[in-house]
Design an enzyme around this catalytic site. Structure first.
Site, mmCIF file in Angstrom:
data_model
loop_
_atom_site.group_PDB
_atom_site.id
_atom_site.type_symbol
_atom_site.label_atom_id
_atom_site.label_comp_id
_atom_site.label_asym_id
_atom_site.label_seq_id
_atom_site.Cartn_x
_atom_site.Cartn_y
_atom_site.Cartn_z
ATOM 1 N N CYS A 115 5.920 0.999 6.098
ATOM 2 C CA CYS A 115 5.876 0.327 4.781
ATOM 3 C C CYS A 115 5.176 1.319 3.873
ATOM 4 O O CYS A 115 3.984 1.198 3.596
ATOM 5 C CB CYS A 115 5.103 -0.982 4.875
ATOM 6 S SG CYS A 115 5.826 -2.151 6.030
ATOM 7 N N PRO A 128 3.436 3.235 -2.201
ATOM 8 C CA PRO A 128 3.804 4.440 -2.959
ATOM 9 C C PRO A 128 3.482 5.763 -2.251
ATOM 10 O O PRO A 128 3.567 6.813 -2.866
ATOM 11 C CB PRO A 128 2.961 4.291 -4.223
ATOM 12 C CG PRO A 128 1.731 3.565 -3.759
ATOM 13 C CD PRO A 128 2.178 2.640 -2.676
ATOM 14 N N GLY A 129 3.084 5.707 -0.993
ATOM 15 C CA GLY A 129 2.951 6.957 -0.252
ATOM 16 C C GLY A 129 1.533 7.485 -0.098
ATOM 17 O O GLY A 129 1.345 8.647 0.255
ATOM 18 N N GLY A 130 0.538 6.633 -0.344
ATOM 19 C CA GLY A 130 -0.854 7.078 -0.185
ATOM 20 C C GLY A 130 -1.110 7.588 1.225
ATOM 21 O O GLY A 130 -1.639 8.688 1.418
ATOM 22 N N ASP A 188 10.654 2.294 3.349
ATOM 23 C CA ASP A 188 10.204 1.158 2.531
ATOM 24 C C ASP A 188 11.429 0.312 2.212
ATOM 25 O O ASP A 188 12.516 0.847 1.991
ATOM 26 C CB ASP A 188 9.511 1.614 1.241
ATOM 27 C CG ASP A 188 8.598 0.526 0.681
ATOM 28 O OD1 ASP A 188 7.376 0.594 0.904
ATOM 29 O OD2 ASP A 188 9.114 -0.414 0.038
ATOM 30 N N ASP A 236 14.542 -2.224 6.030
ATOM 31 C CA ASP A 236 13.643 -3.334 6.372
ATOM 32 C C ASP A 236 12.996 -3.037 7.724
ATOM 33 O O ASP A 236 13.691 -2.941 8.741
ATOM 34 C CB ASP A 236 14.490 -4.616 6.432
ATOM 35 C CG ASP A 236 13.658 -5.845 6.748
ATOM 36 O OD1 ASP A 236 12.488 -5.707 7.165
ATOM 37 O OD2 ASP A 236 14.191 -6.957 6.577
ATOM 38 N N ASP A 280 1.698 -0.675 7.466
ATOM 39 C CA ASP A 280 0.781 -1.090 6.383
ATOM 40 C C ASP A 280 1.503 -2.205 5.639
ATOM 41 O O ASP A 280 2.035 -2.012 4.552
ATOM 42 C CB ASP A 280 0.537 0.129 5.479
ATOM 43 C CG ASP A 280 -0.542 -0.104 4.447
ATOM 44 O OD1 ASP A 280 -1.166 -1.173 4.467
ATOM 45 O OD2 ASP A 280 -0.756 0.795 3.618
ATOM 46 N N CYS A 328 -4.375 -5.073 3.661
ATOM 47 C CA CYS A 328 -5.472 -5.038 2.684
ATOM 48 C C CYS A 328 -5.862 -6.479 2.378
ATOM 49 O O CYS A 328 -6.040 -6.857 1.234
ATOM 50 C CB CYS A 328 -5.096 -4.247 1.437
ATOM 51 S SG CYS A 328 -3.554 -4.739 0.681
HETATM 52 C C1 LIG Z 1 0.708 -2.367 1.174
HETATM 53 S S1 LIG Z 1 2.082 -1.570 0.513
HETATM 54 C C2 LIG Z 1 2.058 -0.048 1.382
HETATM 55 C C3 LIG Z 1 1.094 0.957 0.830
HETATM 56 C C4 LIG Z 1 1.318 2.355 1.387
HETATM 57 N N1 LIG Z 1 1.322 2.374 2.830
HETATM 58 C C5 LIG Z 1 0.293 3.347 0.891
HETATM 59 O O1 LIG Z 1 -0.632 3.708 1.605
HETATM 60 O O2 LIG Z 1 0.440 3.803 -0.251
HETATM 61 C C6 LIG Z 1 3.383 -2.406 1.337
HETATM 62 C C7 LIG Z 1 4.770 -1.818 1.134
HETATM 63 O O3 LIG Z 1 5.632 -2.470 2.063
HETATM 64 C C8 LIG Z 1 6.911 -2.568 1.494
HETATM 65 N N2 LIG Z 1 7.633 -3.600 2.261
HETATM 66 C C9 LIG Z 1 7.597 -4.936 2.108
HETATM 67 N N3 LIG Z 1 8.366 -5.529 3.043
HETATM 68 C C10 LIG Z 1 8.873 -4.540 3.804
HETATM 69 C C11 LIG Z 1 9.751 -4.510 4.919
HETATM 70 N N4 LIG Z 1 10.239 -5.637 5.463
HETATM 71 N N5 LIG Z 1 10.098 -3.309 5.427
HETATM 72 C C12 LIG Z 1 9.618 -2.156 4.887
HETATM 73 N N6 LIG Z 1 8.788 -2.130 3.827
HETATM 74 C C13 LIG Z 1 8.419 -3.302 3.304
HETATM 75 C C14 LIG Z 1 6.640 -2.896 0.046
HETATM 76 O O4 LIG Z 1 7.759 -2.537 -0.754
HETATM 77 C C15 LIG Z 1 5.391 -2.040 -0.229
HETATM 78 O O5 LIG Z 1 5.779 -0.814 -0.780
#
Ligand SMILES: C[S@@+](CC[C@H](N)C(=O)[O-])C[C@H]1O[C@@H](n2cnc3c(N)ncnc32)[C@H](O)[C@@H]1O
Length: 446
Positions: free
Chosen positions: A273, A276-278, A295, A321, A339, A392
């Site tokens: 997940c 934005p790539g942190g 993502d 997904d 994440d 988080c």
């Molecule tokens: C908490 S953020 C991730 C932050 C990221 N790991 C970082 O460190 O910048 C969660 C991400 O999960 C994505 N997401 C939500 N449901 C998902 C799924 N079923 N499969 C893959 N990505 C998913 C969202 O679009 C979002 O970008």
């Protein structure tokens, strides 16, 4: 009630407080209508001629307002005989009251003189066809607040929603999960967040970077292995070395994720997940791995790309997904980081709008999605491989209870990890509320 936001009024001077109040009121109007604050601000900026300085002021007022919206809405209830309409007018009053009504200054001293705020709020109303009829009311309400402040605050702060600035269900849920320290958790969520940086070990040491900041006259201290906190937040363009990839903006707790993965060159890694790539950037700064950043939201992939370009690193990016297998080539991963999407209840100081946009049922619904993601990813992990589960959130449903249930369902071995980190704002330890659980697949597993 009318919720449409009007374009910023040409009658207002773009670098005046009335212009900023008007812009912030538009953003708050959108949040009250269900839009997240960053998107609301992006919308306001796209429609306005706000210069960078005015954008900073609009953003600051909107965030200050969302940190106090429970209190200022309670004040408006007491100070008015009927609900101010349209919503933009209600939002303008919220913004003005947020700038004059903070007895504890939890996010810094008030930035404007109180009488200037009153005057500029009246000017903002007068310059808008939707609000001009109410300029007298705004003037009367704000002046009455200034005259009777102590008694009015005493009255409204009896209500926990006004006192703590969280919805009642959120306060109850925090109390239930953390009977000892629920107040400290809620208070931490009302502070202005620090600007923490992750130093890119591929390019510079923490010591050398701190020296670079010092030479630029920027106060900072080390708060984690590669984490540096600036004494005062700065726009990223003004952070030395940011555009050259020397540092990235990342909370100190979020920086704990990648070291837990125990990365080695050549491993096949999935950031499930990723946007934005942190953490994607941190993985690539730490080892030469074969990384797939996935993502489900294709529109967010360019954000990862931009981050990696700035760091001069690369990964395969894919939209898919994580709860399904359609995107997988069938080759197992050595490391997976999940994440997952969550309520974000641990990062409310960065997103003061979240608590008002969420509903009580969201944690359970998101936990169901995360369980599907975790079970699916587990199948993609090779023998001896490690999966790091990150949220988080501070809700047990999304964190410890989820991790425990996952381990039982899948026979996963649980390794040492920080577990639930609560948000904290002390001098030496300053981070968001994150949850970490680390699992290993038995070597005999298929
Ligand atoms: C908490 S953020 C991730 C932050 C990221 N790991 C970082 O460190 O910048 C969660 C991400 O999960 C994505 N997401 C939500 N449901 C998902 C799924 N079923 N499969 C893959 N990505 C998913 C969202 O679009 C979002 O970008």
């Amino acid at each position: 009630m009318k919720t449409v936001s009007t374009p910023p009024n040409p009658k207002l001077i773009p670098d005046s407080l009335s212009f900023s109040l008007n812009g912030a009121a538009q953003a708050v109007t959108m949040v009250l209508g269900g839009t997240a604050l960053p998107q609301a601000l992006a919308h306001v900026f796209a429609r306005s001629e706000a210069l960078p300085q005015a954008r900073g002021a609009i953003q600051d007022i909107a965030y200050r307002t969302m940190r106090r919206i429970g209190r200022v809405e309670a004040l408006i209830d007491v100070l008015t005989t009927k609900a101010p309409e349209p919503v933009l007018l209600h939002a303008l009053l919220c913004c003005a009251l947020a700038l004059v009504s903070d007895p504890d200054e939890s996010d810094g001293p008030p930035p404007y003189n109180e009488f200037t705020v009153v005057d500029q709020a009246v000017t903002a109303a007068a310059g808008s066809p939707d609000m001009a009829h109410a300029k007298g009311m705004i003037n009367a309400v704000l002046r009455r607040f200034l005259r009777e402040r102590t008694a009015l605050l005493q009255q409204v702060l009896q209500d926990p929603v006004a006192l703590l600035n969280y919805p009642a269900w959120w306060i109850a849920a925090t109390k239930q999960a953390y009977p000892q320290n629920w107040q400290a958790i809620l208070t931490a969520g009302n502070t202005a967040p620090p600007l923490s940086l992750r130093v890119n070990q591929r390019k510079i040491t923490v010591e050398a970077y701190l020296a670079m900041l010092q030479a630029a006259g920027i106060g900072a201290r080390q708060i984690g292995p590669v984490a540096v906190r600036l004494d005062q937040p700065l726009p990223v363009q003004q952070i030395p070395g940011f555009s050259d990839g020397l540092v990235s903006v990342q909370d100190a707790a979020a920086q704990l994720a990648v070291p837990l993965l125990d990365l080695h060159d050549g491993q096949r890694v999935l950031d499930a997940c990723a946007a934005p790539g942190g953490k994607t950037g941190h993985i690539l700064e730490s080892a030469n791995v074969d990384l797939l950043a996935l993502d489900s939201d294709a529109k967010r992939l360019p954000r990862i790309e931009e981050n990696l370009e700035r760091l001069q690193l690369s990964a395969k990016l894919k939209s898919g997904d994580a709860g399904k297998a359609g995107w997988w080539d069938g080759r197992p991963f050595d490391r997976i980081i999940a994440d997952v999407p969550c309520t974000a209840s641990g990062i409310v100081r960065r997103h003061p709008d979240i608590r008002w946009l969420r509903r009580k049922a969201d944690a359970a619904q998101l936990a169901t999605v995360s369980a599907l993601i975790l079970d699916n990813l587990w199948r993609m992990l090779g023998p001896d491989g490690k999966l790091l589960y990150v949220t988080c959130s501070v809700w047990p449903q999304e964190s410890e209870a989820q991790a425990a249930a996952f381990a039982v369902r899948n026979g996963a071995v649980r390794l040492e990890a920080p577990g639930q980190l609560l948000p904290t704002t002390s001098k030496d330890e300053d981070h968001d509320g994150l949850f970490y659980a680390l699992f290993q697949k038995p070597s005999s597993a298929q």
